[in-house]
Design a protein around this motif. Structure first.
Motif, PDB file in Angstrom:
ATOM      1  N   UNK A 112      36.225  37.309  45.796  1.00 41.66           N
ATOM      2  CA  UNK A 112      34.860  37.790  45.560  1.00 41.66           C
ATOM      3  C   UNK A 112      34.804  39.243  46.005  1.00 41.66           C
ATOM      4  N   UNK A 113      34.410  40.132  45.109  1.00 37.95           N
ATOM      5  CA  UNK A 113      34.283  41.557  45.436  1.00 37.95           C
ATOM      6  C   UNK A 113      32.815  41.950  45.462  1.00 37.95           C
ATOM      7  N   UNK A 114      32.386  42.478  46.606  1.00 35.72           N
ATOM      8  CA  UNK A 114      31.015  42.984  46.738  1.00 35.72           C
ATOM      9  C   UNK A 114      31.027  44.502  46.799  1.00 35.72           C
ATOM     10  N   UNK A 115      32.007  45.105  46.167  1.00 36.57           N
ATOM     11  CA  UNK A 115      32.139  46.559  46.106  1.00 36.57           C
ATOM     12  C   UNK A 115      32.555  46.947  44.695  1.00 36.57           C
TER      13      UNK A 115
ATOM     14  N   UNK B 140      40.107  37.361  40.399  1.00 35.70           N
ATOM     15  CA  UNK B 140      38.735  37.663  40.819  1.00 35.70           C
ATOM     16  C   UNK B 140      37.780  36.631  40.230  1.00 35.70           C
ATOM     17  N   UNK B 141      37.101  35.885  41.104  1.00 37.52           N
ATOM     18  CA  UNK B 141      36.190  34.818  40.669  1.00 37.52           C
ATOM     19  C   UNK B 141      34.768  35.309  40.475  1.00 37.52           C
ATOM     20  N   UNK B 142      34.358  36.328  41.249  1.00 39.35           N
ATOM     21  CA  UNK B 142      32.979  36.816  41.156  1.00 39.35           C
ATOM     22  C   UNK B 142      32.894  38.215  41.742  1.00 39.35           C
ATOM     23  N   UNK B 143      32.003  39.024  41.157  1.00 44.07           N
ATOM     24  CA  UNK B 143      31.767  40.369  41.673  1.00 44.07           C
ATOM     25  C   UNK B 143      30.270  40.588  41.824  1.00 44.07           C
ATOM     26  N   UNK B 144      29.909  41.638  42.544  1.00 40.88           N
ATOM     27  CA  UNK B 144      28.497  41.890  42.827  1.00 40.88           C
ATOM     28  C   UNK B 144      27.775  42.455  41.612  1.00 40.88           C
ATOM     29  N   UNK B 145      26.454  42.609  41.764  1.00 44.03           N
ATOM     30  CA  UNK B 145      25.605  43.027  40.643  1.00 44.03           C
ATOM     31  C   UNK B 145      25.772  44.489  40.255  1.00 44.03           C
ATOM     32  N   UNK B 146      26.523  45.279  41.044  1.00 44.12           N
ATOM     33  CA  UNK B 146      26.769  46.673  40.705  1.00 44.12           C
ATOM     34  C   UNK B 146      28.149  46.891  40.084  1.00 44.12           C
ATOM     35  N   UNK B 147      28.967  45.866  40.058  1.00 47.94           N
ATOM     36  CA  UNK B 147      30.329  45.974  39.522  1.00 47.94           C
ATOM     37  C   UNK B 147      30.279  45.856  37.995  1.00 47.94           C
ATOM     38  N   UNK B 148      30.095  46.994  37.342  1.00 51.96           N
ATOM     39  CA  UNK B 148      29.944  47.017  35.889  1.00 51.96           C
ATOM     40  C   UNK B 148      31.174  47.541  35.152  1.00 51.96           C
ATOM     41  N   UNK B 149      32.284  47.719  35.886  1.00 52.11           N
ATOM     42  CA  UNK B 149      33.517  48.177  35.253  1.00 52.11           C
ATOM     43  C   UNK B 149      34.695  47.504  35.936  1.00 52.11           C
ATOM     44  N   UNK B 150      35.632  46.936  35.156  1.00 57.18           N
ATOM     45  CA  UNK B 150      35.628  46.863  33.692  1.00 57.18           C
ATOM     46  C   UNK B 150      34.583  45.885  33.174  1.00 57.18           C
TER      47      UNK B 150
END
Length: 313
Positions: free
Chosen positions: A61-64, A80-90
């Motif tokens: 899980x990436x929160x960055x 990567x199973x999940x990322x935060x709401x600001x991770x728009x790339x890729x």
């Protein structure tokens, strides 16, 4: 991040200053797995600083947003199973409603991660996740390119993609060296103002973003406004200071967040007479690229050098 919306900007700067200090002092030991070419050949356990992973993580899980870009760049995207709401790339990153600004340990734990990557320890999230026995790796805002290279390298180690990470770092170094070699030798350096937000917060040469402009041979008009470093490299300038400095270029990193443009800059009181405005040298940057310290920093440097190259020597 190097840029925030007006509401949270001041608080973010304070947090960033603390993060930068911690980043500068942190020199963790890294045990790199034996080179095997593919992730499956990586040897575990591995240790980075005080973090040891017994097995290759498969539910990260990436929160960055920056860490997300790094993870995908080194080939760890499938892990990567999940990322935060600001991770728009890729674009194919598994974006969720998880927040890196106001992280919630229960929401993160619900993703059943075997590694969480953060850029800030907000809400005591590291302590909370550690209590839940969830491994955490911090990637604070970079102060130098070496910080960025180190984080990419360490993520490669932790995810079993050490060889791929080394390749990414080497490509970045090679590409940056090629771009810097193209920078014209000028008798007098061009000056610039880098805008973080319409409130006229900016970054000095002592910050990560400022160091990128230095590679392009530019002189920062904001340096004198934070000579003592009391603003952590992020002073707020007045319109009078900017107009008096009359920068050759204005770079906007508040285009998407705050709808700023060459037109809005020209409409500001007193700004139409600036050299940057008169010579159509107000450059609209991609907010995301300009606020992150991952592999796309090469694209940022290219944009800056290309924009300034047209000015006669």
């Amino acid at each position: 991040m190097f840029r925030r919306t007006p509401v949270v900007f001041a608080a973010s700067l304070a947090a960033a200053a603390l993060a930068l200090g911690a980043c500068a002092e942190k020199t963790p030991d890294t045990d790199t797995p034996a080179a095997g070419g593919s992730p499956s050949a990586a040897t575990f356990p591995v240790t980075v600083g005080e973090l040891t992973l017994e097995q290759r993580p498969e539910k990260i899980v990436s929160l960055s947003a920056t860490a997300t870009e790094m993870l995908f760049a080194i080939g760890a995207g499938p892990q990567v199973a999940a990322v935060d709401d600001q991770s728009n790339f890729p674009a194919d990153a598994p974006k969720t409603d998880l927040s890196g600004y106001q992280p919630n340990a229960e929401a993160v734990a619900a993703k059943d991660p075997d590694l969480v990557v953060l850029s800030d320890d907000r809400n005591k999230i590291v302590e909370q996740l550690t209590t839940l026995k969830i491994p955490v790796y911090l990637t604070p805002a970079a102060q130098t390119l070496d910080d960025s290279y180190r984080q990419i390298t360490e993520l490669g180690t932790l995810t079993g993609n050490a060889t791929e990470a080394a390749d990414v770092v080497q490509r970045m170094k090679n590409d940056i060296a090629k771009i810097v070699a193209e920078v014209p030798q000028r008798a007098e350096a061009l000056t610039y103002f880098h805008e973080l937000g319409p409130e006229l917060y900016t970054a000095t040469s002592k910050t990560f973003i400022g160091s990128i402009y230095s590679l392009a041979g530019l002189e920062n008009i904001a340096d004198a406004s934070d000579a003592d470093g009391k603003n952590g490299g992020y002073p707020q300038l007045s319109q009078e200071v900017i107009v008096k400095a009359n920068p050759d270029f204005v770079f906007l990193s508040d285009v998407k967040c705050c709808q700023q443009s060459a037109a809005t800059v020209k409409a500001r009181s007193g700004w139409s007479a600036l050299t940057a405005v008169r010579n159509d040298q107000v450059v609209e940057l991609d907010d995301d690229v300009a606020s992150r310290w991952g592999p796309r920093v090469v694209d940022l440097l290219r944009t800056i050098v290309d924009a300034t190259a047209k000015v006669s020597q």
